[in-house]
Design a protein around this motif. Sequence first.
Motif, mmCIF file in Angstrom:
data_model
loop_
_atom_site.group_PDB
_atom_site.id
_atom_site.type_symbol
_atom_site.label_atom_id
_atom_site.label_comp_id
_atom_site.label_asym_id
_atom_site.label_seq_id
_atom_site.Cartn_x
_atom_site.Cartn_y
_atom_site.Cartn_z
ATOM 1 N N THR A 150 -5.373 -0.873 -2.850
ATOM 2 C CA THR A 150 -3.850 -2.045 -3.681
ATOM 3 C C THR A 150 -4.768 -3.019 -3.264
ATOM 4 O O THR A 150 -4.580 -3.602 -3.384
ATOM 5 C CB THR A 150 -2.655 -1.302 -2.521
ATOM 6 O OG1 THR A 150 -2.813 -1.675 -1.336
ATOM 7 C CG2 THR A 150 -1.978 -0.176 -3.797
ATOM 8 N N VAL A 151 -5.723 -2.572 -2.358
ATOM 9 C CA VAL A 151 -6.512 -3.814 -1.475
ATOM 10 C C VAL A 151 -7.375 -4.350 -3.298
ATOM 11 O O VAL A 151 -7.264 -5.488 -3.123
ATOM 12 C CB VAL A 151 -7.567 -3.385 -0.536
ATOM 13 C CG1 VAL A 151 -8.571 -4.459 -0.335
ATOM 14 C CG2 VAL A 151 -6.401 -3.162 1.069
ATOM 15 N N ILE A 152 -8.255 -2.941 -3.708
ATOM 16 C CA ILE A 152 -9.141 -3.361 -4.941
ATOM 17 C C ILE A 152 -8.068 -4.417 -5.734
ATOM 18 O O ILE A 152 -8.358 -5.693 -6.695
ATOM 19 C CB ILE A 152 -9.581 -2.479 -5.129
ATOM 20 C CG1 ILE A 152 -11.059 -2.563 -4.034
ATOM 21 C CG2 ILE A 152 -10.651 -2.693 -6.373
ATOM 22 C CD1 ILE A 152 -11.226 -3.446 -3.048
ATOM 23 N N SER A 153 -6.836 -3.065 -6.333
ATOM 24 C CA SER A 153 -6.612 -3.445 -7.345
ATOM 25 C C SER A 153 -5.571 -5.796 -7.063
ATOM 26 O O SER A 153 -5.303 -5.842 -8.342
ATOM 27 C CB SER A 153 -5.460 -2.505 -7.971
ATOM 28 O OG SER A 153 -4.373 -2.343 -7.202
ATOM 29 N N TRP B 86 0.807 -1.345 -0.503
ATOM 30 C CA TRP B 86 0.380 -0.316 0.052
ATOM 31 C C TRP B 86 0.335 1.077 -0.259
ATOM 32 O O TRP B 86 0.536 2.361 -0.174
ATOM 33 C CB TRP B 86 -1.038 -0.047 0.925
ATOM 34 C CG TRP B 86 -0.865 0.053 2.820
ATOM 35 C CD1 TRP B 86 -0.098 -0.533 3.215
ATOM 36 C CD2 TRP B 86 -0.107 1.342 3.204
ATOM 37 N NE1 TRP B 86 0.284 -0.153 4.969
ATOM 38 C CE2 TRP B 86 0.662 1.351 4.391
ATOM 39 C CE3 TRP B 86 -0.066 2.522 2.461
ATOM 40 C CZ2 TRP B 86 1.189 1.903 5.132
ATOM 41 C CZ3 TRP B 86 0.204 3.599 4.051
ATOM 42 C CH2 TRP B 86 1.018 3.193 5.101
ATOM 43 N N GLY B 87 1.547 0.838 1.033
ATOM 44 C CA GLY B 87 3.126 2.288 0.841
ATOM 45 C C GLY B 87 2.897 2.801 -1.170
ATOM 46 O O GLY B 87 3.665 3.897 -1.249
ATOM 47 N N LEU B 88 3.223 1.674 -1.748
ATOM 48 C CA LEU B 88 3.322 2.551 -3.428
ATOM 49 C C LEU B 88 1.834 3.259 -3.845
ATOM 50 O O LEU B 88 2.363 3.146 -5.168
ATOM 51 C CB LEU B 88 3.941 0.925 -4.420
ATOM 52 C CG LEU B 88 5.105 0.349 -3.636
ATOM 53 C CD1 LEU B 88 5.409 -0.566 -4.508
ATOM 54 C CD2 LEU B 88 6.356 1.632 -3.407
ATOM 55 N N GLY B 89 1.698 2.683 -3.243
ATOM 56 C CA GLY B 89 -0.031 3.722 -3.803
ATOM 57 C C GLY B 89 0.121 5.297 -4.381
ATOM 58 O O GLY B 89 1.263 5.688 -3.359
ATOM 59 N N PHE B 90 -0.905 5.786 -3.956
ATOM 60 C CA PHE B 90 -1.102 6.974 -4.392
ATOM 61 C C PHE B 90 -1.709 7.868 -2.741
ATOM 62 O O PHE B 90 -2.584 7.533 -1.955
ATOM 63 C CB PHE B 90 -2.441 7.794 -5.281
ATOM 64 C CG PHE B 90 -2.583 9.805 -4.548
ATOM 65 C CD1 PHE B 90 -1.024 10.206 -5.507
ATOM 66 C CD2 PHE B 90 -3.528 9.866 -4.349
ATOM 67 C CE1 PHE B 90 -1.014 11.625 -5.498
ATOM 68 C CE2 PHE B 90 -3.738 11.286 -4.701
ATOM 69 C CZ PHE B 90 -2.751 12.248 -5.068
#
Length: 905
Positions: free
Chosen positions: A787-790, A347-351
């Motif tokens: 990211t949980v969804i993607s 998740w740290g690589l998300g926006f």
Amino acid sequence: MKSYQKLTTDSTQVPEAGEDNVDGRPLCHQKLSAWWLGGGLLMVAALLSGVTVWVLGQIWWSQHGTPPLAKCVSIPEDLRFDCYPERNTVVTQELCEARGCCFVDSEQSSGSTNGVPWCFYPPDFPSYTLGSVNETELGLVGFLTRKAKAYYPKDIEKLQLSVEFETDTRLHVKITDATSPRNEVPLEVPPVTKKAETPYIPLSSPRRTVLLNTTMAPLFFADQFLQISTLLPSSYLYGLGEHRSNFLHSLEWNTLTFWARDVPPTESFNLYGVHPFYLVMEKTGAAHGVFLLNSNAMEVALQPAPALTWRTIGGVLDFYIFLGPDPNLVVQQYQQVIGFPAMPPYWGLGFHLCRWGYGSSNETWETVKAMRNFQIPQDAQWNDIDYMEGYRDFTVDSQKFGALPQMVEDLHKHGQYYVMILDPGISSTQPPGSYWPYDEGLKRGVFINNTQGEPLIGKVWPGLTAYPDFSNPDTHQWWLENLNRFHSIVPFDGIWIDMNEPSDFMDGSSEGCSQGKLDNPPYGLNPCSTRESIGTSAHYNLHNLYGLMEAKATASALIKLREKRPFIISRSTFPSQGKYSGHWLGDNRSSWKDMAWSIPGMLSFSLFGIPLVGADICGFSGSTSEELCTRWMQLGAFYPFSRNHNTQDEKAQDPPAFSPAARTTMKEALEIRYSLLPYLYSLFHRAHLQGDTVARPLFFEFPKDVATYSIDKQFLWGRGLLVTPVLDPGVDWVVGYFPRGLWYDYYTGSLVNSSGENLKMAAPLDHINLHIREGTILPTQKPGCCTVISRGNPMRLIAALSQNANAWGDLYWDDGESLDAFAKGDYSYLVFNVTQNTFTSAVLHSNVEATHVTVDVLTVYGVGEEPKIVTVNGKEWPFSYLTNQVLTVSDLQLSLSQGFSIQWK
């Protein structure tokens, strides 16, 4: 050891920079030459030969006095090493010659006076002489003795020189006081137990380069002034942070200061972190690196010889030299010393979205809801210091941010995360018994003390503050308990540590600066430094380590609190910081220039082993424009750490704040990022495992192409994805350099067959140019709101064929948050290949996480002829083929956890 004796007794054998031999033999046949490190003894000659020249010089000048003007003038200007570098001093001939140096003013020089020192060392200025040398298990140890007193006080007369050949590609050289211990950085370097072998290099080897040549200027080693100079084999020098500059440093009499400092990113200033490491690209396309392990205030003077001078006001001269020869290998070898970076949570690589000035938890919450309403991807919401009560750590403003716990709960329900800011300064003005962090810290003695042994009081956001001493293990426990108490109220997921240079709005402290030697060194590099640690080492030695020590304490606490991978972003950094945190590039401005500066900043931190890096998208201070923020969101979608952040009292710059057209473009840029997260995550795995770079300069992949050496307006993700952003206002095109080879448009597969050239490309406001390098396979995934969804969505694999119709790629996959997933075997690793018109996916390691993901689409760029038939695992399958040579096979529904084969004929 005959060649060793010859090199240290005959100064005429010392090579000039770039010279090919020392004693008549090619360098590739000399164990003791200065150009190659692989065999161990090879670097010693450069250092020891230099010492010998200084000894001969001492004898000459002791007999002849002041150097003659004619001999001084004969020294080329770019080889004049500054003998009077003190700042704010008007150098006169009298002052200069009192040091035994040459004085040539502008009237006596060739007229090129821009930075050329008037006072410089004569050819044989006195220095140290080499005494006995003995072999050790890993190398050599010897002693250096000064015969004549130097001009800095408390000159150290006897030094110990140790040279250890730690690996075939790493040499460790340390010069220190032979009789008394001095400050050394407590870096945990993996132990070396086996002496490196000494291979000879074939005569056909193109690498005949002197890596270091210290013969041109004297060595100084006084209590508070250390100096050593070297010629460089080329002018292609990188690293040496943290400074705002071009990625390729200018050697035109450029001096860089190293002292962690709270200052908005500005050219010609030392900034938040300290990284005394450089990488040089040599003329042959090979590379090497040098790291000075020293935490004291220092500076590096660059000059066009090309040459470099290290100056520091404490510690020891502790050098690591890395052979490479590939620039990627240099950075890997550097990280073998400082430590590989931590694996971030997925998740740290998300926006990420933040601002100082939301005003309330409800206003923050509304921004999150607006992002959801427009279906713009977002993984983390942040708050700046305005969530606190009176800017005090571990507090919540109950009136304005009373709903913060409920907001965080809502984020978690939607698969999102919360990150809060913490400053190290702890308010010291609250009534006793009213503020647990200070009361308890005072009781446990965890604060930095002044010279009287009392807590040093400075001033940061809360007002008067005390500073935790993170060099003290007791402070780590106190820090953990504070975080635990706050986490029970606001269950945060990550921490943003700011102001940790440490920043102080006062000059020294509430008592001002003392007049002690630590606040007034003979060489005036150091700002006021009256802070004293409770241990044995003064803040004079630890200042530059403060951000690193806080990050280490914070990472340890987060692991204990959440039992998951910690997510930390720090402003101040030091070598090995990547093991504990990422970094953002500080309080930039909303300007086109600042956006452009972010790329060399990002690339520099790739060299420093901190791959999780990015700048404040759209700028922190000032108000952005819609065009600027749109272009910056496109660029920021390709920062390894992607966060939009701005200050209070400026207009909002989150995507929902803009027009529908701009908002849509920003959303599309973020969706591209989320599509590419499997590829990005795999790059971070390689960084964590072996020290690869994530955001990568072009010359790392094309080291023989000199045209790439100065490029810092483009960059690569890994080896395979080229990013060419628009960095100028009012244009709908951009020029980018394409190294020789095939490059495919990311979106369409259209081909660019480059001979190594600049190309002008269309770049309307809704488009960022991306190109896939030939031979690359990118794992991508349908983007989701977070990211949980993607992470559960189907994948699309994109193969960009090389000229011989091959391609390669890989995918690392785990649950995205567990500690030590790779070490425990809780991961999947897949390798993709294309050869002979066949795509294969081989599962080299598998776990249950991969069974939830399917591969739905394969797209192949560069298929020269339309296939007649496509088979999937031997079964005929429908496909599409476009005239731009793009083959697409859809509706595959292949499990990621099982190997498969797709063939076209």
